[in-house]
Enzyme design. Structure first.
Site, mmCIF file in Angstrom:
data_model
loop_
_atom_site.group_PDB
_atom_site.id
_atom_site.type_symbol
_atom_site.label_atom_id
_atom_site.label_comp_id
_atom_site.label_asym_id
_atom_site.label_seq_id
_atom_site.Cartn_x
_atom_site.Cartn_y
_atom_site.Cartn_z
ATOM 1 N N MET A 1 94.700 65.836 62.752
ATOM 2 C CA MET A 1 95.285 67.168 62.683
ATOM 3 C C MET A 1 96.573 67.084 61.872
ATOM 4 S SD MET A 1 96.737 69.634 65.708
ATOM 5 C CE MET A 1 95.178 70.062 66.440
ATOM 6 N N ASN B 1 95.648 64.229 67.971
ATOM 7 C CA ASN B 1 94.225 64.544 68.060
ATOM 8 C C ASN B 1 93.458 63.891 66.916
ATOM 9 O OD1 ASN B 1 94.621 66.561 70.258
ATOM 10 N ND2 ASN B 1 95.801 67.563 68.654
ATOM 11 N N ASP C 1 94.762 65.043 72.548
ATOM 12 C CA ASP C 1 95.999 64.725 73.260
ATOM 13 C C ASP C 1 96.196 65.695 74.420
ATOM 14 O OD1 ASP C 1 97.279 67.087 72.259
ATOM 15 O OD2 ASP C 1 98.065 66.009 70.529
ATOM 16 N N TYR D 1 90.998 72.871 65.048
ATOM 17 C CA TYR D 1 90.518 73.558 66.250
ATOM 18 C C TYR D 1 89.085 74.059 66.048
ATOM 19 C CZ TYR D 1 95.224 73.744 68.350
ATOM 20 O OH TYR D 1 96.434 73.440 68.912
ATOM 21 N N TYR E 1 100.503 65.775 67.487
ATOM 22 C CA TYR E 1 99.521 65.604 66.413
ATOM 23 C C TYR E 1 98.690 64.330 66.616
ATOM 24 C CZ TYR E 1 102.166 69.312 64.132
ATOM 25 O OH TYR E 1 102.795 70.507 63.839
ATOM 26 N N HIS F 1 73.598 60.367 64.447
ATOM 27 C CA HIS F 1 74.295 60.246 63.180
ATOM 28 C C HIS F 1 74.872 61.603 62.769
ATOM 29 C CE1 HIS F 1 74.102 59.691 58.597
ATOM 30 N NE2 HIS F 1 75.201 59.121 59.035
ATOM 31 N N ASP G 1 80.716 56.814 60.498
ATOM 32 C CA ASP G 1 79.790 57.185 59.425
ATOM 33 C C ASP G 1 80.258 56.603 58.091
ATOM 34 O OD1 ASP G 1 77.974 58.343 57.705
ATOM 35 O OD2 ASP G 1 78.181 60.352 58.559
#
Length: 147
Positions: free
Chosen positions: A74, A132, A30, A112, A130, A22, A64
């Protein structure tokens, strides 16, 4: 081989998904993402895109529900004209698997930094910019009626 498990999920990735607890986070990166900078576990799934992998992972991976946004994207850099239309696809996939799971956007460099703290990173060949995404793992809730 096992029945019912999407072919895109490698044995290595399934093991990692099972090990995670958890609040642990999984990055799906990407093709442009600097995956080699990840200090922990990197799973290479070259030849695959993020949407197909996201769909397969969310078949088994609970998000979650105790945080406002268990999914992190991102954010587009200021002044960059790119419109990440792939996010709409992500949101549709997430909605099929989880009710009320919200996404948040964070700055590229904060993304990052967050990815370096993640439990694992999956490197794909996704070409969308973009694309990710970070998934925060939730808990599996026992169904009281079915034991």
């Amino acid at each position: 081989m096992l029945k019912g498990i999407p072919d895109i999920l490698s044995p290595e990735l399934l093991k990692i998904l099972m090990e995670m607890g958890h609040t642990d986070e999984l990055v799906i990166a990407d093709g442009n993402f600097p995956a080699g900078a990840h200090p922990q576990r990197v799973v290479r799934l070259d030849g695959h895109g993020v949407p197909e992998l996201l769909d397969a992972i969310l078949t088994f991976y609970p998000l979650d529900r105790y945080v406002d946004a268990p999914v992190t994207l991102m954010a587009v850099l200021p002044g960059d004209p790119v419109v990440p239309v792939i996010w709409d696809e992500y949101k549709a996939i997430i909605a099929r698997h989880e009710e009320n799971a919200h996404c948040k956007e964070i700055d590229k460099y904060d993304f990052y930094e967050s990815s370096r703290r993640a439990y694992a990173l999956v490197a794909t060949s996704e070409r969308a910019l973009y694309a990710n995404i970070i998934l925060k793992k939730g808990v599996v809730i026992k169904d009281h009626e079915n034991g």
